[in-house]
Scaffold this motif. Structure first.
Motif, mmCIF file in Angstrom:
data_model
loop_
_atom_site.group_PDB
_atom_site.id
_atom_site.type_symbol
_atom_site.label_atom_id
_atom_site.label_comp_id
_atom_site.label_asym_id
_atom_site.label_seq_id
_atom_site.Cartn_x
_atom_site.Cartn_y
_atom_site.Cartn_z
ATOM 1 N N THR A 116 0.838 -1.208 0.000
ATOM 2 C CA THR A 116 0.000 0.000 0.000
ATOM 3 C C THR A 116 0.867 1.251 0.000
ATOM 4 O O THR A 116 0.635 2.194 -0.770
ATOM 5 C CB THR A 116 -0.927 0.021 1.237
ATOM 6 O OG1 THR A 116 -1.732 -1.152 1.239
ATOM 7 C CG2 THR A 116 -1.836 1.252 1.214
ATOM 8 N N GLU A 117 1.882 1.231 0.843
ATOM 9 C CA GLU A 117 2.782 2.394 0.957
ATOM 10 C C GLU A 117 3.442 2.715 -0.378
ATOM 11 O O GLU A 117 3.581 3.882 -0.761
ATOM 12 C CB GLU A 117 3.844 2.082 2.016
ATOM 13 C CG GLU A 117 4.614 3.308 2.481
ATOM 14 C CD GLU A 117 5.560 2.968 3.624
ATOM 15 O OE1 GLU A 117 6.732 3.361 3.520
ATOM 16 O OE2 GLU A 117 5.143 2.302 4.590
ATOM 17 N N ARG A 118 3.838 1.669 -1.103
ATOM 18 C CA ARG A 118 4.490 1.871 -2.397
ATOM 19 C C ARG A 118 3.485 2.195 -3.503
ATOM 20 O O ARG A 118 3.796 2.965 -4.416
ATOM 21 C CB ARG A 118 5.278 0.615 -2.794
ATOM 22 C CG ARG A 118 6.503 0.338 -1.943
ATOM 23 C CD ARG A 118 7.255 -0.882 -2.487
ATOM 24 N NE ARG A 118 7.697 -0.693 -3.867
ATOM 25 C CZ ARG A 118 8.212 -1.653 -4.627
ATOM 26 N NH1 ARG A 118 8.339 -2.873 -4.141
ATOM 27 N NH2 ARG A 118 8.591 -1.405 -5.869
ATOM 28 N N ALA A 119 2.289 1.589 -3.412
ATOM 29 C CA ALA A 119 1.342 1.661 -4.535
ATOM 30 C C ALA A 119 0.504 2.938 -4.581
ATOM 31 O O ALA A 119 -0.040 3.278 -5.634
ATOM 32 C CB ALA A 119 0.413 0.452 -4.515
ATOM 33 N N VAL A 120 0.373 3.628 -3.480
ATOM 34 C CA VAL A 120 -0.470 4.840 -3.495
ATOM 35 C C VAL A 120 0.361 6.098 -3.756
ATOM 36 O O VAL A 120 -0.137 7.217 -3.637
ATOM 37 C CB VAL A 120 -1.282 5.007 -2.179
ATOM 38 C CG1 VAL A 120 -2.253 3.873 -2.002
ATOM 39 C CG2 VAL A 120 -0.353 5.135 -0.976
ATOM 40 N N GLY A 121 1.609 5.906 -4.144
ATOM 41 C CA GLY A 121 2.459 7.048 -4.465
ATOM 42 C C GLY A 121 2.026 7.702 -5.766
ATOM 43 O O GLY A 121 1.388 7.090 -6.635
ATOM 44 N N THR A 122 2.388 8.953 -5.939
ATOM 45 C CA THR A 122 2.005 9.734 -7.125
ATOM 46 C C THR A 122 2.534 9.107 -8.409
ATOM 47 O O THR A 122 1.845 9.066 -9.425
ATOM 48 C CB THR A 122 2.558 11.173 -6.999
ATOM 49 O OG1 THR A 122 2.128 11.712 -5.757
ATOM 50 C CG2 THR A 122 2.034 12.056 -8.126
#
Length: 451
Positions: free
Chosen positions: A57-63
């Motif tokens: 989640t932390e990596r995937a919701v980045g801009t």
């Protein structure tokens, strides 16, 4: 097929994700909630799932992800990378001492995990690499364990040291070491006793062997079908006796995934091999990246190539290919084709390694030894002309063939239908039939599909 249920669920989740042109943070989080549920249902350790989903989640919701041209693909890429990391990132080998020294490997595990068979499979692997292994039968409690090891050793041409069931395992192990040194064996694999559950006497026995014998590696054998229980077993064994790695058996069934996806993260111990069948050759090195790719439905071309090189008669494969190209593929060729596929583990297993083909072929029929014999009987009841030109087989010919083979006409119809499906499948995969640099999705001319 391994991880079929989990793989199907994840593929459906990602299919929905890819169908959307743009992704919002909510889209990603909802998809990962579904991933979380799929992993928990697959009996993956709760803490492992929680950490995995949080990291993704932390990596995937980045801009960078959400604003990319293919955000769905980017999320899947992240899931794949984190799943590989979960299982250890790199393949780890079961390292041995130099060939002029004796390497002692102690096998441990619960009864029913396939430890005795795995010990023989492992010995076979080492023998194929030029080592001189010796198997030591130290399971003095389970009926027929010693005989089972002897039978498997004989099949592989590997000696088995035994003193019967009246001696103590530690005494057998010590005598086996002396025997190995005297006879020039440089790998000693000790098959120890298992129990239905972990108990004190079993642990004490293993501790005693390690105290009296210079064990170089302790390998735990666990049943992948038991999911989270396998992780608990691995944790307990590691705490009590210390383990250097794990072999997961029964990975050819629809394994839930809990063991493969949790063991490394929970115990920090590598998965060394996976048992992929009952044959003594069915032990494969465990590659985290390949396993993650298969779970996510992305295929596993490298393992497929290795299977083909080890199991397929390439001259026969080339001949079948030529016949197919000339539209000269008959029932005699079909028999060869089925034997080649069977040698590689079955059609469904092969298709699961080809990107995009696994879900299409999960119900593909693959005959076992018994049904293959019946199919041979039907084909050999055909005339040479019928075998060479199946299109001439009309209803009256089918009746005659069924009578000759001693089967119901429905079985003849079923075989003809399977034959047509095989021909149809080959027409759908022209890229795999070609050699050169473009053959097998660019994997080179060394690979030819065995049909």
């Amino acid at each position: 097929m391994a991880f079929e249920s989990l793989s199907d669920k994840l593929q459906n989740i990602f299919k929905n994700l890819k169908s959307k042109g743009r992704l919002t943070e909510t889209d990603v989080k909802n998809a990962l909630k579904e991933v979380k549920m799929a992993l928990l249902e697959a009996d993956v350790n709760f803490k492992v799932v929680k950490n995995f989903v949080n990291t993704v989640t932390e990596r995937a919701v980045g801009t960078d992800v959400l604003n990319s041209l293919t955000p769905g693909q980017m999320v899947i890429k992240i899931v794949n990378e984190e799943m590989v990391s979960l299982m250890g990132s790199e393949k780890e080998e079961l390292k041995l001492r130099p060939s002029n020294e004796l390497t002692i490997i102690m096998m441990a595990g619960l009864q029913g995990a396939g430890k005795t068979t795995t010990a023989a499979k492992l010995a076979g692997k080492f023998a194929a690499k030029g080592r001189k292994p010796l198997l030591a039968a130290c399971d003095v409690y389970r009926p027929a364990a010693i005989e089972q090891l002897k039978v498997n050793g004989e099949k592989l041409g590997i000696p088995v040291f035994s003193m019967g069931s009246s001696q103590k395992p530690v005494d057998i192990a010590k005598a086996a070491v002396e025997h190995a040194k005297k006879n020039g064996n440089n790998v000693l694999i000790i098959d120890t006793a298992g129990r239905l559950h972990i108990d004190e006497s079993m642990m004490e026995e293993l501790v005693e062997v390690k105290k009296n014998v210079d064990v170089y590696k302790t390998v735990l054998v666990v049943d992948a079908m038991t999911g989270q229980d396998a992780v608990n077993v691995a944790t307990t064994f590691d705490e009590r006796i210390g383990i250097d790695g794990v072999i997961l058996t029964k990975l050819d069934g629809d394994t839930r995934g809990g063991a493969a996806l949790s063991i490394r993260a929970v115990t920090s111990k590598p998965i060394l091999f996976g048992g992929m069948g009952e044959k003594l050759s069915d032990l494969e090195e465990f590659y985290p990246d390949r396993m993650a790719s298969r779970i996510l439905g992305m295929g596993d071309i490298l393992s497929l190539i290795e299977k083909a090189e080890a199991s397929v008669d390439m001259d026969q494969a080339k001949d079948l290919e030529k016949r197919f190209k000339k539209a000269d593929f008959g029932f005699d060729d079909y028999l060869v084709y089925m034997q080649q596929i069977k040698n590689m583990g079955g059609l469904a297993d092969i298709m699961s390694m080809i990107p995009g083909m696994g879900s299409k072929m999960k119900d593909a029929p693959m005959p076992d030894e018994k049904s293959l014999g019946r199919i041979e009987g039907i084909i050999y009841s055909m005339t040479l002309e019928e075998r060479a030109n199946p299109n001439i087989i009309n209803p009256s010919r089918k009746i005659r063939i069924a009578k000759g083979a001693g089967v119901d006409i429905s079985e003849v119809n079923r075989l003809i239908k399977q034959f047509e499906q095989a021909r149809k499948l080959m027409k759908q995969m022209p890229g795999m039939m070609k050699g050169g640099k473009k053959g097998m999705f660019g994997m080179g001319s060394k690979f030819k599909m065995p049909f």
